[in-house]
Design a protein around this motif. Structure first.
Motif, mmCIF file in Angstrom:
data_model
loop_
_atom_site.group_PDB
_atom_site.id
_atom_site.type_symbol
_atom_site.label_atom_id
_atom_site.label_comp_id
_atom_site.label_asym_id
_atom_site.label_seq_id
_atom_site.Cartn_x
_atom_site.Cartn_y
_atom_site.Cartn_z
ATOM 1 N N CYS A 283 -14.574 -2.586 -34.926
ATOM 2 C CA CYS A 283 -14.132 -3.087 -36.231
ATOM 3 C C CYS A 283 -15.075 -2.606 -37.343
ATOM 4 C CB CYS A 283 -14.099 -4.617 -36.224
ATOM 5 S SG CYS A 283 -12.865 -5.320 -35.107
ATOM 6 N N ARG A 284 -14.573 -2.642 -38.570
ATOM 7 C CA ARG A 284 -15.361 -2.211 -39.722
ATOM 8 C C ARG A 284 -16.654 -3.006 -39.855
ATOM 9 N NH1 ARG A 284 -18.486 -0.565 -42.390
ATOM 10 N NH2 ARG A 284 -18.441 0.349 -44.509
ATOM 11 N N GLN A 285 -16.590 -4.292 -39.554
ATOM 12 C CA GLN A 285 -17.774 -5.126 -39.674
ATOM 13 C C GLN A 285 -18.826 -4.808 -38.616
ATOM 14 O OE1 GLN A 285 -14.614 -6.136 -39.404
ATOM 15 N NE2 GLN A 285 -14.352 -7.862 -37.981
ATOM 16 N N ASN A 286 -18.455 -4.013 -37.600
ATOM 17 C CA ASN A 286 -19.431 -3.580 -36.587
ATOM 18 C C ASN A 286 -20.191 -2.330 -37.009
ATOM 19 O OD1 ASN A 286 -16.794 -4.323 -34.322
ATOM 20 N ND2 ASN A 286 -18.593 -5.614 -34.649
ATOM 21 N N CYS A 287 -19.808 -1.735 -38.140
ATOM 22 C CA CYS A 287 -20.336 -0.413 -38.499
ATOM 23 C C CYS A 287 -21.183 -0.465 -39.770
ATOM 24 C CB CYS A 287 -19.174 0.565 -38.714
ATOM 25 S SG CYS A 287 -18.061 0.699 -37.293
ATOM 26 N N ASP A 288 -22.408 0.024 -39.662
ATOM 27 C CA ASP A 288 -23.264 0.239 -40.831
ATOM 28 C C ASP A 288 -23.211 1.734 -41.122
ATOM 29 O OD1 ASP A 288 -25.149 0.254 -42.817
ATOM 30 O OD2 ASP A 288 -26.861 -0.033 -41.461
ATOM 31 N N GLU A 300 -19.517 -5.654 -30.132
ATOM 32 C CA GLU A 300 -19.394 -7.069 -29.775
ATOM 33 C C GLU A 300 -18.332 -7.301 -28.720
ATOM 34 O OE1 GLU A 300 -20.404 -9.599 -33.728
ATOM 35 O OE2 GLU A 300 -18.481 -8.522 -33.761
ATOM 36 N N ASP A 355 -7.776 -7.546 -39.082
ATOM 37 C CA ASP A 355 -8.934 -8.077 -38.370
ATOM 38 C C ASP A 355 -10.114 -7.124 -38.393
ATOM 39 O OD1 ASP A 355 -8.027 -6.096 -36.708
ATOM 40 O OD2 ASP A 355 -7.756 -7.361 -34.944
ATOM 41 N N GLY A 356 -9.975 -5.985 -39.103
ATOM 42 C CA GLY A 356 -11.067 -5.032 -39.231
ATOM 43 C C GLY A 356 -11.020 -3.878 -38.255
#
Length: 454
Positions: A283-288, A300, A355-356
């Motif tokens: 998901c996008r929130q997993n990526c920096d 995750e 959901d990203g």
């Protein structure tokens, strides 16, 4: 035991008081009448046949149970292998992933039809496997309507299945081992398949011992050598960075939208060594993803694919924790600038799901393994020579992960760091990738030469 030889057996009759079809067998032992109800007429007829054979052989009938001595012994023998397999699957369902459920069932599709008595009316093996796969090993809430052929197959299995205790006999357990060593078409099964099926059988037998249904695990009493599995990555599958760049570029040109949407997913399998199910759950929130320099992926969840009859949701993908890790554990994977750029471009062009999730079809569905495998094969045809296409070189998308780990090891990255990024144990990492670590042979040869000259 009080017995009698005065036995009378009446014809089978339909149970008129039942909403669903059922059949009643009535017989009399001495002065006491007995009855037993069955779901199908075939089961009732089999039971009557057993009773009549016992009377013809002159067997005594137990007044307490109403059964002949041969059937009393059978009743005392405990569950059949089929009954135990069904209870085993039911107990394991809640605690198992969809792929694990599928693996257990696949093993039992070989075992259950093999561990049966030689009774007349045996259905086709395909009907036996179908009723096991589509009905018997599913929870009640997941079962559909049984077709007539499958009803007959289920009835036959319930009668013909060997008692579980029979597996203590060497001949029976050898029959089980012979069954898992073959594919359904009769050809020898792959070594890894045989080992997976034997592992299921071994766990079942250990469970039976724990539940005191067997006195010992019968597999420990027989000599049987499983086929050897390589357990290592074939170095012929490993592509180099130039070949990966060409393949990723070719993926962009496969189909109108499918290929372009998969480029970044394949890039994650190579530059971050993600498993396909990990890429599917990214998901996008997993990526920096910084504008410059290295980025970071924090894994995750994974979304492994399985047949939807085995998943909790009834969909082809279930959300699970990471492989070989605790339920809520995470794994950090630093990613090079080239992957950061690919992911930023992907998000800009295709956006993300609500959901990203990054990788999905134009309709928001996860990519199936058959879909991304087809795109990958088309990319190989666009890039590789005829000889390379028929070779193992990057034959599967998963080989991108193998190429990534091999690259890291050969670049001199410490095995502990490689294992952390790839989600392996160090011992497994070095064993699996032993043949892909280059440069050691020349070094060792030099050491030997030096020793010989001393």
């Amino acid at each position: 035991m009080n017995v009698s030889y005065d036995v009378r057996i009446w014809d089978i009759r339909r149970n008129a008081s039942s909403k669903t079809p059922s059949y009643v067998v009535r017989w009399k032992v001495g002065a006491k009448e007995r009855s037993k109800t069955f779901r199908t007429k075939a089961l009732a007829e089999n039971f009557v046949s057993d009773l009549r054979q016992a009377t013809r052989k002159g067997e005594a009938f137990d007044l307490a149970t109403g059964l002949p001595s041969s059937m009393t012994k059978a009743a005392d023998a405990g569950p059949t292998f089929f009954d135990f397999a069904r209870s085993y699957m039911a107990a394991r369902w809640v605690h198992s992933a969809a792929r694990t459920r599928e693996t257990m069932t696949y093993a039992l599709l070989s075992l259950v039809p093999a561990l049966v008595k030689d009774l007349p009316g045996r259905p086709d093996d395909e009907d036996l496997r179908a009723v096991l796969r589509e009905y018997a090993f599913l929870p009640d809430w997941r079962r559909g309507e049984l077709r007539p052929a499958h009803k007959a197959a289920l009835s036959w299995l319930e009668v013909a299945s060997l008692p579980l205790v029979d597996l203590l006999e060497p001949a029976a357990i050898h029959s089980a081992l012979d069954a898992i060593a073959l594919r359904f078409d009769g050809e020898p099964a792959a070594a890894n398949t045989v080992r997976r099926k034997r592992a299921v059988l071994h766990h079942m037998m250990e469970s039976a011992v724990e539940l005191k249904m067997l006195s010992a695990n019968p597999l420990h009493a027989v000599k049987w050598k499983p086929p050897k599995a390589t357990g290592t990555v074939d170095p012929r599958t490993v592509v180099n960075p130039d070949q990966v760049r060409e393949l990723l570029d070719a993926v962009k040109h496969v189909g109108w939208t499918r290929g372009p949407r998969m480029v970044a997913m394949f890039a994650c399998m190579y530059y971050a060594a993600l498993r396909p199910e990990e890429a599917s759950g990214l998901c996008r929130q997993n990526c920096d993803l910084p504008a410059q320099g290295w980025g970071l992926i924090t894994l995750e969840k994974a979304r492994p694919q399985a047949n939807k009859r085995w998943t909790n949701t009834g969909e082809t993908h279930d959300e699970r924790g990471l492989k070989h890790r605790a339920k809520d554990d995470t794994r950090e994977v630093p990613i090079p600038p080239v992957l950061v750029a690919v992911l930023r471009e992907h998000i800009e062009k295709h956006g993300v799901e609500r959901d990203g999730r990054l990788f999905r079809t134009s309709k928001g569905r996860p990519f199936s393994s058959s879909a991304y495998s087809a795109v990958w094969q088309e990319a190989r045809r666009l890039v590789f020579t005829v000889e390379q296409i028929t070779s193992p070189l990057a034959a599967r998308p998963y080989d991108l992960r193998h190429a990534a780990v091999s690259l890291w090891l050969n670049a001199g990255v410490p095995p502990t760091e490689v294992a952390q990024r790839a989600g392996h144990g160090v011992d497994v990492l070095l064993r699996v990738y032993a043949k892909c670590i280059e440069g050691q042979r020349a070094h060792v040869n030099g050491q030997i030469t030096k020793a010989l000259e001393t």
